[in-house]
Design a protein around this motif. Structure first.
Motif, PDB file in Angstrom:
ATOM      1  N   TRP A 104      46.383   2.788  23.003  1.00 48.18           N
ATOM      2  CA  TRP A 104      44.988   2.371  23.035  1.00 48.18           C
ATOM      3  C   TRP A 104      44.205   2.845  21.814  1.00 48.18           C
ATOM      4  O   TRP A 104      43.158   2.287  21.497  1.00 48.18           O
ATOM      5  CB  TRP A 104      44.280   2.930  24.280  1.00 48.18           C
ATOM      6  CG  TRP A 104      44.746   2.408  25.595  1.00 48.18           C
ATOM      7  CD1 TRP A 104      45.551   3.046  26.493  1.00 48.18           C
ATOM      8  CD2 TRP A 104      44.404   1.145  26.203  1.00 48.18           C
ATOM      9  NE1 TRP A 104      45.746   2.262  27.610  1.00 48.18           N
ATOM     10  CE2 TRP A 104      45.052   1.089  27.467  1.00 48.18           C
ATOM     11  CE3 TRP A 104      43.638   0.048  25.798  1.00 48.18           C
ATOM     12  CZ2 TRP A 104      44.945   0.005  28.331  1.00 48.18           C
ATOM     13  CZ3 TRP A 104      43.521  -1.033  26.661  1.00 48.18           C
ATOM     14  CH2 TRP A 104      44.183  -1.052  27.901  1.00 48.18           C
ATOM     15  N   ALA A 105      44.694   3.916  21.170  1.00 49.27           N
ATOM     16  CA  ALA A 105      43.963   4.459  20.013  1.00 49.27           C
ATOM     17  C   ALA A 105      44.615   4.050  18.695  1.00 49.27           C
ATOM     18  O   ALA A 105      44.392   4.669  17.654  1.00 49.27           O
ATOM     19  CB  ALA A 105      43.874   5.978  20.116  1.00 49.27           C
TER      20      ALA A 105
ATOM     21  N   THR B 256      44.084   1.777  16.539  1.00 43.26           N
ATOM     22  CA  THR B 256      43.256   1.425  15.375  1.00 43.26           C
ATOM     23  C   THR B 256      42.939   2.640  14.501  1.00 43.26           C
ATOM     24  O   THR B 256      42.971   2.559  13.272  1.00 43.26           O
ATOM     25  CB  THR B 256      41.939   0.754  15.823  1.00 43.26           C
ATOM     26  OG1 THR B 256      42.253  -0.253  16.778  1.00 43.26           O
ATOM     27  CG2 THR B 256      41.227   0.116  14.639  1.00 43.26           C
ATOM     28  N   VAL B 257      42.624   3.772  15.125  1.00 47.03           N
ATOM     29  CA  VAL B 257      42.285   4.948  14.305  1.00 47.03           C
ATOM     30  C   VAL B 257      43.513   5.409  13.519  1.00 47.03           C
ATOM     31  O   VAL B 257      43.407   5.886  12.387  1.00 47.03           O
ATOM     32  CB  VAL B 257      41.672   6.091  15.157  1.00 47.03           C
ATOM     33  CG1 VAL B 257      42.714   6.839  15.967  1.00 47.03           C
ATOM     34  CG2 VAL B 257      40.893   7.056  14.276  1.00 47.03           C
ATOM     35  N   MET B 258      44.685   5.252  14.125  1.00 50.43           N
ATOM     36  CA  MET B 258      45.918   5.657  13.424  1.00 50.43           C
ATOM     37  C   MET B 258      46.194   4.713  12.252  1.00 50.43           C
ATOM     38  O   MET B 258      46.598   5.153  11.179  1.00 50.43           O
ATOM     39  CB  MET B 258      47.081   5.682  14.409  1.00 50.43           C
ATOM     40  CG  MET B 258      46.873   6.741  15.490  1.00 50.43           C
ATOM     41  SD  MET B 258      47.946   6.508  16.925  1.00 50.43           S
ATOM     42  CE  MET B 258      47.182   7.602  18.118  1.00 50.43           C
TER      43      MET B 258
ATOM     44  N   MET C 158      43.812   5.764   9.559  1.00 51.36           N
ATOM     45  CA  MET C 158      44.273   7.011   8.936  1.00 51.36           C
ATOM     46  C   MET C 158      45.404   6.729   7.942  1.00 51.36           C
ATOM     47  O   MET C 158      45.391   7.204   6.805  1.00 51.36           O
ATOM     48  CB  MET C 158      44.787   7.989   9.998  1.00 51.36           C
ATOM     49  CG  MET C 158      43.706   8.620  10.853  1.00 51.36           C
ATOM     50  SD  MET C 158      44.370   9.300  12.404  1.00 51.36           S
ATOM     51  CE  MET C 158      45.329  10.694  11.803  1.00 51.36           C
TER      52      MET C 158
ATOM     53  N   MET D 294      34.919   3.487  12.689  1.00 49.77           N
ATOM     54  CA  MET D 294      36.350   3.808  12.664  1.00 49.77           C
ATOM     55  C   MET D 294      36.690   4.666  11.455  1.00 49.77           C
ATOM     56  O   MET D 294      37.602   5.498  11.518  1.00 49.77           O
ATOM     57  CB  MET D 294      37.157   2.507  12.683  1.00 49.77           C
ATOM     58  CG  MET D 294      38.536   2.635  13.286  1.00 49.77           C
ATOM     59  SD  MET D 294      38.596   3.439  14.920  1.00 49.77           S
ATOM     60  CE  MET D 294      37.904   2.161  15.975  1.00 49.77           C
TER      61      MET D 294
ATOM     62  N   VAL E 132      44.017  12.749  17.446  1.00 44.87           N
ATOM     63  CA  VAL E 132      44.186  11.319  17.748  1.00 44.87           C
ATOM     64  C   VAL E 132      45.024  11.087  19.005  1.00 44.87           C
ATOM     65  O   VAL E 132      44.959  10.013  19.590  1.00 44.87           O
ATOM     66  CB  VAL E 132      44.805  10.532  16.565  1.00 44.87           C
ATOM     67  CG1 VAL E 132      43.774  10.398  15.463  1.00 44.87           C
ATOM     68  CG2 VAL E 132      46.089  11.155  16.066  1.00 44.87           C
TER      69      VAL E 132
ATOM     70  N   GLY F  27      41.407  10.135  19.935  1.00 44.91           N
ATOM     71  CA  GLY F  27      42.014   8.913  20.480  1.00 44.91           C
ATOM     72  C   GLY F  27      41.139   8.307  21.570  1.00 44.91           C
ATOM     73  O   GLY F  27      40.960   7.086  21.640  1.00 44.91           O
TER      74      GLY F  27
ATOM     75  N   THR G 139      38.148   6.636  20.047  1.00 40.31           N
ATOM     76  CA  THR G 139      38.562   5.350  19.460  1.00 40.31           C
ATOM     77  C   THR G 139      38.642   4.275  20.540  1.00 40.31           C
ATOM     78  O   THR G 139      38.102   3.172  20.389  1.00 40.31           O
ATOM     79  CB  THR G 139      39.948   5.502  18.792  1.00 40.31           C
ATOM     80  OG1 THR G 139      39.871   6.527  17.813  1.00 40.31           O
ATOM     81  CG2 THR G 139      40.397   4.191  18.153  1.00 40.31           C
ATOM     82  N   ALA G 140      39.314   4.605  21.638  1.00 41.94           N
ATOM     83  CA  ALA G 140      39.466   3.637  22.728  1.00 41.94           C
ATOM     84  C   ALA G 140      38.102   3.296  23.337  1.00 41.94           C
ATOM     85  O   ALA G 140      37.880   2.162  23.787  1.00 41.94           O
ATOM     86  CB  ALA G 140      40.407   4.205  23.792  1.00 41.94           C
TER      87      ALA G 140
ATOM     88  N   ILE H 117      35.180   3.185  21.699  1.00 38.44           N
ATOM     89  CA  ILE H 117      34.515   2.249  20.781  1.00 38.44           C
ATOM     90  C   ILE H 117      35.104   0.847  20.936  1.00 38.44           C
ATOM     91  O   ILE H 117      34.376  -0.146  20.973  1.00 38.44           O
ATOM     92  CB  ILE H 117      34.659   2.746  19.327  1.00 38.44           C
ATOM     93  CG1 ILE H 117      33.706   3.917  19.103  1.00 38.44           C
ATOM     94  CG2 ILE H 117      34.377   1.623  18.332  1.00 38.44           C
ATOM     95  CD1 ILE H 117      33.731   4.474  17.716  1.00 38.44           C
ATOM     96  N   GLU H 118      36.405   0.766  21.096  1.00 41.87           N
ATOM     97  CA  GLU H 118      37.026  -0.549  21.262  1.00 41.87           C
ATOM     98  C   GLU H 118      36.650  -1.159  22.618  1.00 41.87           C
ATOM     99  O   GLU H 118      36.511  -2.377  22.733  1.00 41.87           O
ATOM    100  CB  GLU H 118      38.536  -0.445  21.076  1.00 41.87           C
ATOM    101  CG  GLU H 118      38.866   0.257  19.752  1.00 41.87           C
ATOM    102  CD  GLU H 118      39.981  -0.376  18.957  1.00 41.87           C
ATOM    103  OE1 GLU H 118      39.667  -1.062  17.972  1.00 41.87           O
ATOM    104  OE2 GLU H 118      41.154  -0.154  19.337  1.00 41.87           O
TER     105      GLU H 118
ATOM    106  N   HIS I 102      42.371   1.253  31.137  1.00 40.14           N
ATOM    107  CA  HIS I 102      41.742   1.526  29.844  1.00 40.14           C
ATOM    108  C   HIS I 102      40.686   2.635  29.999  1.00 40.14           C
ATOM    109  O   HIS I 102      40.627   3.581  29.206  1.00 40.14           O
ATOM    110  CB  HIS I 102      41.097   0.227  29.319  1.00 40.14           C
ATOM    111  CG  HIS I 102      40.682   0.273  27.880  1.00 40.14           C
ATOM    112  ND1 HIS I 102      40.308  -0.834  27.173  1.00 40.14           N
ATOM    113  CD2 HIS I 102      40.569   1.312  27.007  1.00 40.14           C
ATOM    114  CE1 HIS I 102      39.981  -0.492  25.936  1.00 40.14           C
ATOM    115  NE2 HIS I 102      40.135   0.799  25.817  1.00 40.14           N
TER     116      HIS I 102
ATOM    117  N   PHE J 108      42.259   5.964  30.437  1.00 42.25           N
ATOM    118  CA  PHE J 108      42.750   6.454  29.135  1.00 42.25           C
ATOM    119  C   PHE J 108      41.604   7.114  28.371  1.00 42.25           C
ATOM    120  O   PHE J 108      41.747   8.207  27.822  1.00 42.25           O
ATOM    121  CB  PHE J 108      43.342   5.313  28.302  1.00 42.25           C
ATOM    122  CG  PHE J 108      43.823   5.759  26.934  1.00 42.25           C
ATOM    123  CD1 PHE J 108      45.142   6.138  26.737  1.00 42.25           C
ATOM    124  CD2 PHE J 108      42.939   5.838  25.849  1.00 42.25           C
ATOM    125  CE1 PHE J 108      45.579   6.569  25.483  1.00 42.25           C
ATOM    126  CE2 PHE J 108      43.367   6.286  24.600  1.00 42.25           C
ATOM    127  CZ  PHE J 108      44.688   6.643  24.417  1.00 42.25           C
TER     128      PHE J 108
END
Lengths: 301, 301
Positions: free
Chosen positions: A28-29, A31-33, A36, A109, B152, B157, B160-161, B163-164, B176, B179
């Motif tokens: 789920w995360a 995008t941040v990876m 990075m 992001m 992350v 992480g 990030t999830a 924001i998405e 979701h 998470f």
């Protein structure tokens, strides 16, 4: 082997090490990876991990326990660029000829990717504790040096003073500018070389000598950046030139003139090499490191 | 001594510890230090350092080596709020009834203050290596847990999830959302309690039990936040209520209804207490910690 060939080989080795430590893009995360990894893979000279590895080698370090620290310092360098480039900071859209992280992934992001890289740098360096080679005391000390030099008494402090200098415009003094360069640029060069020395088991006096040499290398490196901003071209540099003048930014070059800046830069670089060469009496020698340092002030990008 | 009085005493002790580890405001980079200290001193329940200290105590920990970790986790919590509040993120102007860091110091300085706090958290926790009590192996392990749960694969992480999820609006599923809560909220609660357990010398099975209990405490704590956003008032909460509904944000309450959310929250909280009480057979007991956990789901701010 000639220097350029050897340099490229070592850059390639470092790229492999860094890639091995970057996070897998999943979940789920994800995008941040991705953001990075994009930020780190955009490239660069990998100067900090290289100086770390070569200082480690100088003091007889030979195993892989240094590798997590090499990846970590490049993550810290990358995060600082990601946050510096943000619209709320320098508002830069290009770096090394590629779009900056916030342009590709958005501001939110990019903030998280910077946070993620800084945090991941510590996660990564901490992996050295699970590896053989060196001991826990050295690892904790190397980590403390890295943290301090990257933080508010190091790089972040330099970035703060830089932002405040921008508000002052041409009132910036040479003392203020040297504080900025010492902290924003030299501190992480010091961290790289000192952590390499500590991990290889160097003594206090040797670490202190390395700290002094790295200071001069860092300032000389920064002056070269300022000179290139005046003398280089967009194609060579991969980012707009003349930006310092456009932003009315005080630099070593605006304060001292290009010739005096170049002279002082060479003096510092030569003195750093002389300091490190004094270790030869104790049996510590690394010719590649000497050439690397001298190459920094003749680089064209 | 009654619980409320004891709670206040312990909050006061923690405030003293945190203040002792915050940076001195001086030099060219003074502003970022002011912004960091403002961000931490804005207050809060100091829940994470408290859970850390009480879990440390639960497993017999009795010395000051835990204190740098207590300050560190509050710095990490604070930095995450500073960056979350930024205009590029949630654009929040008030927190706990006070202006957020970017409103007072500007966006650029708030970004640097967040970076500064995250970095300073590691600098601070690393100070434990110079202190007696516990051993280097435990300290490295506690630090690794803290880093992982904050990063992350943990808090960042989750952010990030989150924001998405905002971009998805009402399509967010319970998986979701869990998470997000597990990572954004529970991960740092887990880090707090696990680091406390590790530093006190708890074994692998005990650490794993603490991780499970902390997960449930974290989710229950987050559900209470979602409930309060519906039922509380601006005066009590110190920030606008009804913001989740206004932002069309999916929460545990919007997905399950307030009664079911409250029921599950109580179930998780009770189960966390039951898990931790099972350690009494091995001689590990901390009544204050049990009361603290139960108080979290009846809190009104």
């Amino acid at each position: 082997m000639n220097f350029d060939r050897e340099l490229q080989d070592r850059v390639n080795e470092i790229e492999t090490i860094i890639k091995a430590y970057l996070p897998e893009e999943s979940g789920w995360a994800k995008t941040v990876m991705e953001a990075m990894n994009y930020s780190v893979n955009v490239g660069g000279k990998r100067l900090r991990p290289m100086l770390m590895a070569e200082t480690y080698r100088l003091f007889g370090g030979a195993d892989k326990a240094i590798e997590p620290f090499m990846a970590a310092i490049e993550m810290i360098h990358s995060y600082s660029l990601v946050h510096d480039d943000l619209p709320a900071m320098d508002n830069d859209e290009y770096r090394r000829g590629k779009k900056t992280t916030w342009v590709v992934y958005g501001d939110a992001m990019a903030i998280l990717a910077g946070d993620g890289l800084l945090n991941y740098a510590f996660e990564t360096a901490l992996k050295s504790f699970e590896m053989s080679g060196s001991d826990a005391g050295r690892k904790a000390k190397a980590l403390s040096i890295l943290a301090k030099k990257a933080g508010v008494h190091g790089m972040i402090g330099g970035q703060t003073a830089d932002i405040e200098a921008e508000n002052l415009g041409h009132q910036v003094t040479i003392e203020h500018l040297l504080f900025i360069h010492e902290h924003k640029t030299a501190a992480l060069i010091q961290a790289a070389m000192m952590a390499g020395a500590v991990m290889a088991g160097a003594g206090e006096e040797q670490i202190s000598l390395v700290e002094k040499a790295a200071y001069e290398i860092g300032i000389a490196f920064q002056i070269q950046d300022d000179i290139l901003d005046v003398t280089s071209s967009l194609e060579t540099l991969g980012k707009p030139v003349g930006s310092d003048a456009k932003n009315q930014k005080t630099t070593y070059v605006t304060l001292k003139g290009i010739e005096e800046a170049a002279r002082e830069q060479r003096e510092m670089s030569d003195h750093a090499v002389k300091l490190l060469r004094s270790l030869e009496e104790e049996g510590f020698q690394n010719e590649f490191l000497m050439e690397l340092i001298q190459s920094l002030i003749t680089r064209i990008k």
